[in-house]
Design a protein around this motif. Structure first.
Motif, PDB file in Angstrom:
ATOM      1  N   VAL A   1       3.612   9.354  -2.886  1.00 40.70           N
ATOM      2  CA  VAL A   1       2.599   8.426  -2.126  1.00 40.70           C
ATOM      3  C   VAL A   1       3.573   8.190  -1.095  1.00 40.70           C
ATOM      4  O   VAL A   1       4.811   8.299  -0.972  1.00 40.70           O
ATOM      5  N   ARG A   2       3.213   8.404   0.056  1.00 37.05           N
ATOM      6  CA  ARG A   2       3.369   8.168   1.804  1.00 37.05           C
ATOM      7  C   ARG A   2       2.644   7.066   1.505  1.00 37.05           C
ATOM      8  O   ARG A   2       1.309   6.761   1.768  1.00 37.05           O
ATOM      9  N   TYR A   3       3.743   5.763   2.659  1.00 40.51           N
ATOM     10  CA  TYR A   3       2.718   4.891   3.221  1.00 40.51           C
ATOM     11  C   TYR A   3       2.335   4.685   4.350  1.00 40.51           C
ATOM     12  O   TYR A   3       3.431   5.436   5.344  1.00 40.51           O
ATOM     13  N   HIS A   4       1.376   4.745   4.917  1.00 37.59           N
ATOM     14  CA  HIS A   4       1.408   4.619   6.504  1.00 37.59           C
ATOM     15  C   HIS A   4       0.720   3.466   7.515  1.00 37.59           C
ATOM     16  O   HIS A   4       0.249   2.892   7.079  1.00 37.59           O
ATOM     17  N   ARG A   5       1.481   3.020   8.002  1.00 39.88           N
ATOM     18  CA  ARG A   5       1.110   1.556   8.597  1.00 39.88           C
ATOM     19  C   ARG A   5       0.180   1.584   9.776  1.00 39.88           C
ATOM     20  O   ARG A   5       0.630   1.998  10.432  1.00 39.88           O
ATOM     21  N   ALA A   6      -0.683   2.318   9.705  1.00 35.50           N
ATOM     22  CA  ALA A   6      -0.908   2.818  11.162  1.00 35.50           C
ATOM     23  C   ALA A   6      -2.799   2.803  11.021  1.00 35.50           C
ATOM     24  O   ALA A   6      -3.534   1.768   9.689  1.00 35.50           O
TER      25      ALA A   6
ATOM     26  N   HIS B   1      -1.511  -5.545   3.162  1.00 33.72           N
ATOM     27  CA  HIS B   1      -2.166  -5.486   1.992  1.00 33.72           C
ATOM     28  C   HIS B   1      -1.471  -3.592   1.552  1.00 33.72           C
ATOM     29  O   HIS B   1      -1.282  -3.249   0.273  1.00 33.72           O
ATOM     30  N   LEU B   2      -0.914  -3.462   2.360  1.00 37.45           N
ATOM     31  CA  LEU B   2      -0.195  -1.831   2.313  1.00 37.45           C
ATOM     32  C   LEU B   2       0.965  -1.654   1.408  1.00 37.45           C
ATOM     33  O   LEU B   2       1.181  -1.616   1.136  1.00 37.45           O
ATOM     34  N   ALA B   3       1.796  -3.475   1.998  1.00 41.48           N
ATOM     35  CA  ALA B   3       2.946  -3.511   1.122  1.00 41.48           C
ATOM     36  C   ALA B   3       2.764  -4.122  -0.125  1.00 41.48           C
ATOM     37  O   ALA B   3       3.305  -3.501  -1.960  1.00 41.48           O
ATOM     38  N   LEU B   4       1.617  -5.009  -0.938  1.00 41.84           N
ATOM     39  CA  LEU B   4       1.665  -4.886  -2.160  1.00 41.84           C
ATOM     40  C   LEU B   4       0.775  -3.588  -2.720  1.00 41.84           C
ATOM     41  O   LEU B   4       0.823  -3.053  -3.844  1.00 41.84           O
ATOM     42  N   THR B   5       0.367  -2.440  -2.439  1.00 35.17           N
ATOM     43  CA  THR B   5      -0.185  -1.836  -2.539  1.00 35.17           C
ATOM     44  C   THR B   5       0.928  -0.456  -2.947  1.00 35.17           C
ATOM     45  O   THR B   5       1.307  -0.549  -4.418  1.00 35.17           O
ATOM     46  N   ALA B   6       2.222  -0.394  -2.437  1.00 41.24           N
ATOM     47  CA  ALA B   6       3.079  -0.171  -2.523  1.00 41.24           C
ATOM     48  C   ALA B   6       3.953  -0.499  -3.774  1.00 41.24           C
ATOM     49  O   ALA B   6       4.171   0.304  -5.094  1.00 41.24           O
ATOM     50  N   LEU B   7       3.774  -2.049  -4.057  1.00 39.79           N
ATOM     51  CA  LEU B   7       4.400  -3.017  -4.918  1.00 39.79           C
ATOM     52  C   LEU B   7       3.712  -2.458  -6.355  1.00 39.79           C
ATOM     53  O   LEU B   7       4.046  -1.766  -7.529  1.00 39.79           O
ATOM     54  N   LYS B   8       2.191  -2.193  -6.376  1.00 34.68           N
ATOM     55  CA  LYS B   8       1.730  -1.626  -7.620  1.00 34.68           C
ATOM     56  C   LYS B   8       1.310  -0.396  -8.567  1.00 34.68           C
ATOM     57  O   LYS B   8       2.104  -0.066  -9.040  1.00 34.68           O
ATOM     58  N   CYS B   9       1.967   0.999  -7.032  1.00 30.68           N
ATOM     59  CA  CYS B   9       2.349   1.855  -7.578  1.00 30.68           C
ATOM     60  C   CYS B   9       3.282   2.038  -7.306  1.00 30.68           C
ATOM     61  O   CYS B   9       3.511   3.009  -8.821  1.00 30.68           O
ATOM     62  N   THR B  10       4.200   1.151  -7.148  1.00 27.63           N
ATOM     63  CA  THR B  10       6.001   1.840  -7.158  1.00 27.63           C
ATOM     64  C   THR B  10       5.992   0.822  -9.047  1.00 27.63           C
ATOM     65  O   THR B  10       6.687   1.387 -10.154  1.00 27.63           O
ATOM     66  N   ALA B  11       5.029  -0.563  -9.067  1.00 28.60           N
ATOM     67  CA  ALA B  11       5.754  -0.581 -10.521  1.00 28.60           C
ATOM     68  C   ALA B  11       4.902   0.251 -11.466  1.00 28.60           C
ATOM     69  O   ALA B  11       5.424   0.565 -12.961  1.00 28.60           O
ATOM     70  N   ALA B  12       3.175   0.825 -11.366  1.00 26.58           N
ATOM     71  CA  ALA B  12       3.144   1.582 -12.405  1.00 26.58           C
ATOM     72  C   ALA B  12       3.457   2.479 -12.768  1.00 26.58           C
ATOM     73  O   ALA B  12       3.767   3.268 -13.798  1.00 26.58           O
ATOM     74  N   LYS B  13       4.778   3.138 -11.611  1.00 28.73           N
ATOM     75  CA  LYS B  13       5.278   4.226 -11.713  1.00 28.73           C
ATOM     76  C   LYS B  13       6.540   4.085 -12.312  1.00 28.73           C
ATOM     77  O   LYS B  13       7.255   5.187 -13.164  1.00 28.73           O
ATOM     78  N   THR B  14       7.014   3.087 -12.585  1.00 28.46           N
ATOM     79  CA  THR B  14       8.927   2.902 -13.038  1.00 28.46           C
ATOM     80  C   THR B  14       8.842   1.770 -13.791  1.00 28.46           C
ATOM     81  O   THR B  14       9.912   2.029 -14.690  1.00 28.46           O
TER      82      THR B  14
END
Length: 376
Positions: A274-279, A70-83
């Motif tokens: 955006v900082r991602y925490h697998r925690a 889920h965290l990796a998918l979040t990062a993909l959505k955020c990065t796509a939205a920004k770039t």
């Protein structure tokens, strides 16, 4: 926490369960009040809400989840939205869940992600060959549901022409016989389906007690009846569940906000870090200094916690929050957590906001969408 819930959490955090967030991010956007000064701590789920915050350009978002999928998918959505400057390419990836060359596209997006996420997407880019919205335990469960019931986008378009009462009757005619069959009741009683629904054992027991339902199959049927009374044309949860995809002809109001053209245009300009925490959420809170955050979005995580852990959560939010910080979480219970635990002076319930958000939330999954304001 009971041993069965501990086992559930260990299982849940290792599996790809969700591909969308089952919370109405438009309601959150309306009531959170995020702006360019905001510093947000957010449990991500599948990332639709976090990606949606980018259009408000907060100063920072700390996105945390115990589930690496889920965290990796979040990062993909955020990065796509920004770039991804092309809206059509962005929507193909995140709205349709598809790309003609997913390996190349996702590798380009992953370059700026943490190294473990780069490795993750080098292995899992194939989820976008057909559509990521066919992937994950919940999507597989709903795919089986559609096959059993014969529901699809054509049935949904037919139902859209009905009145709310007629749609409820259609649910009873077309869906109830399947859901209330012995096979379906056994299916929804299995621990695997609890994982697919994102409900641990204790939360299931509270849901059934609160809703006065004999089992989860009956609860799901009642949930579908509530959904049938919403504006089906703009309810992307219904589209995703019954059609297996969003309504791609209504991208201005019938998809999660981050997928809409105006939000995409604003997200491209966002300077948000955006900082991602697998925690675990508490690991992030304990590492955070005082006055770190102005907003907290907690999904339904407090519902998973025993009372002692809920107290620990509120204490950590008090320590790490700015005065006046906003706290949002969703609950399957009617009772206000802060009031029950004696924290109402420090976590002031925003009752009007809570009432409006609860009534507006398209998911109809929770008894309350609760907002508090922190008072030091």
């Amino acid at each position: 926490m009971q041993l069965r819930d501990v086992a559930f959490e260990h299982t849940f955090q290792r599996l790809f369960v969700y591909n969308i967030l089952f919370e109405d991010a438009e309601v959150d956007e309306t009531h959170l009040g995020i702006d360019e000064r905001s510093r947000v701590l957010s449990i991500t789920g599948a990332g639709c809400g976090v990606a949606g915050m980018l259009s408000r350009d907060p100063r920072s978002i700390d996105a945390v989840d115990i589930n690496p999928h889920h965290l990796a998918l979040t990062a993909l959505k955020c990065t796509a939205a920004k770039t991804m400057r092309s809206y059509s390419r962005f929507y193909d990836l995140c709205g349709r869940g598809w790309q003609p060359d997913p390996e190349r596209t996702i590798a380009q997006l992953a370059r700026t992600m943490p190294s473990w996420m780069q490795r993750y997407w080098s292995r899992h880019h194939g989820r976008f060959d057909r559509s990521v919205y066919r992937e994950g335990l919940t999507a597989v469960m709903l795919g089986a549901f559609r096959r059993f019931t014969g529901l699809d986008a054509d049935w949904l378009r037919w139902a859209m022409r009905l009145s709310p009462d007629e749609r409820v009757a259609a649910v009873d005619d077309h869906i109830a016989p399947v859901l209330l069959s012995p096979l379906a009741r056994a299916y929804f009683s299995s621990p695997a389906q609890l994982v697919a629904l994102g409900i641990n054992f204790s939360q299931r027991d509270r849901i059934l007690a609160t809703e006065d339902s004999p089992d989860l199959a009956a609860f799901v049927l009642d949930h579908l009846r509530r959904l049938a009374r919403t504006d089906v044309a703009t309810n992307w949860f219904i589209w995703w569940a019954i059609a297996g995809h969003f309504d791609h002809e209504r991208t201005t109001d019938a998809v999660p906000p981050y997928l809409r053209p105006d939000r995409h245009a604003r997200s491209i300009e966002a300077s948000t870090e955006v900082r991602y925490h697998r925690a675990n959420l508490f690991d992030v809170l304990e590492r955070s200094p005082q006055r770190s955050y102005t907003h907290y979005t907690l999904c339904d995580a407090p519902d998973w916690m025993p009372e002692r852990t809920q107290r620990q959560l509120l204490d950590e939010i008090l320590r790490t929050s700015e005065d006046g910080a906003i706290v949002l979480y969703r609950s399957v219970e009617d009772e206000c957590m802060a009031t029950r635990l004696g924290y109402e002076r420090r976590f002031v319930p925003l009752r009007d906001r809570t009432e409006h958000a609860t009534q507006a939330d398209r998911s109809r999954q929770y008894r309350a969408v609760r907002f508090y304001q922190v008072a030091h």
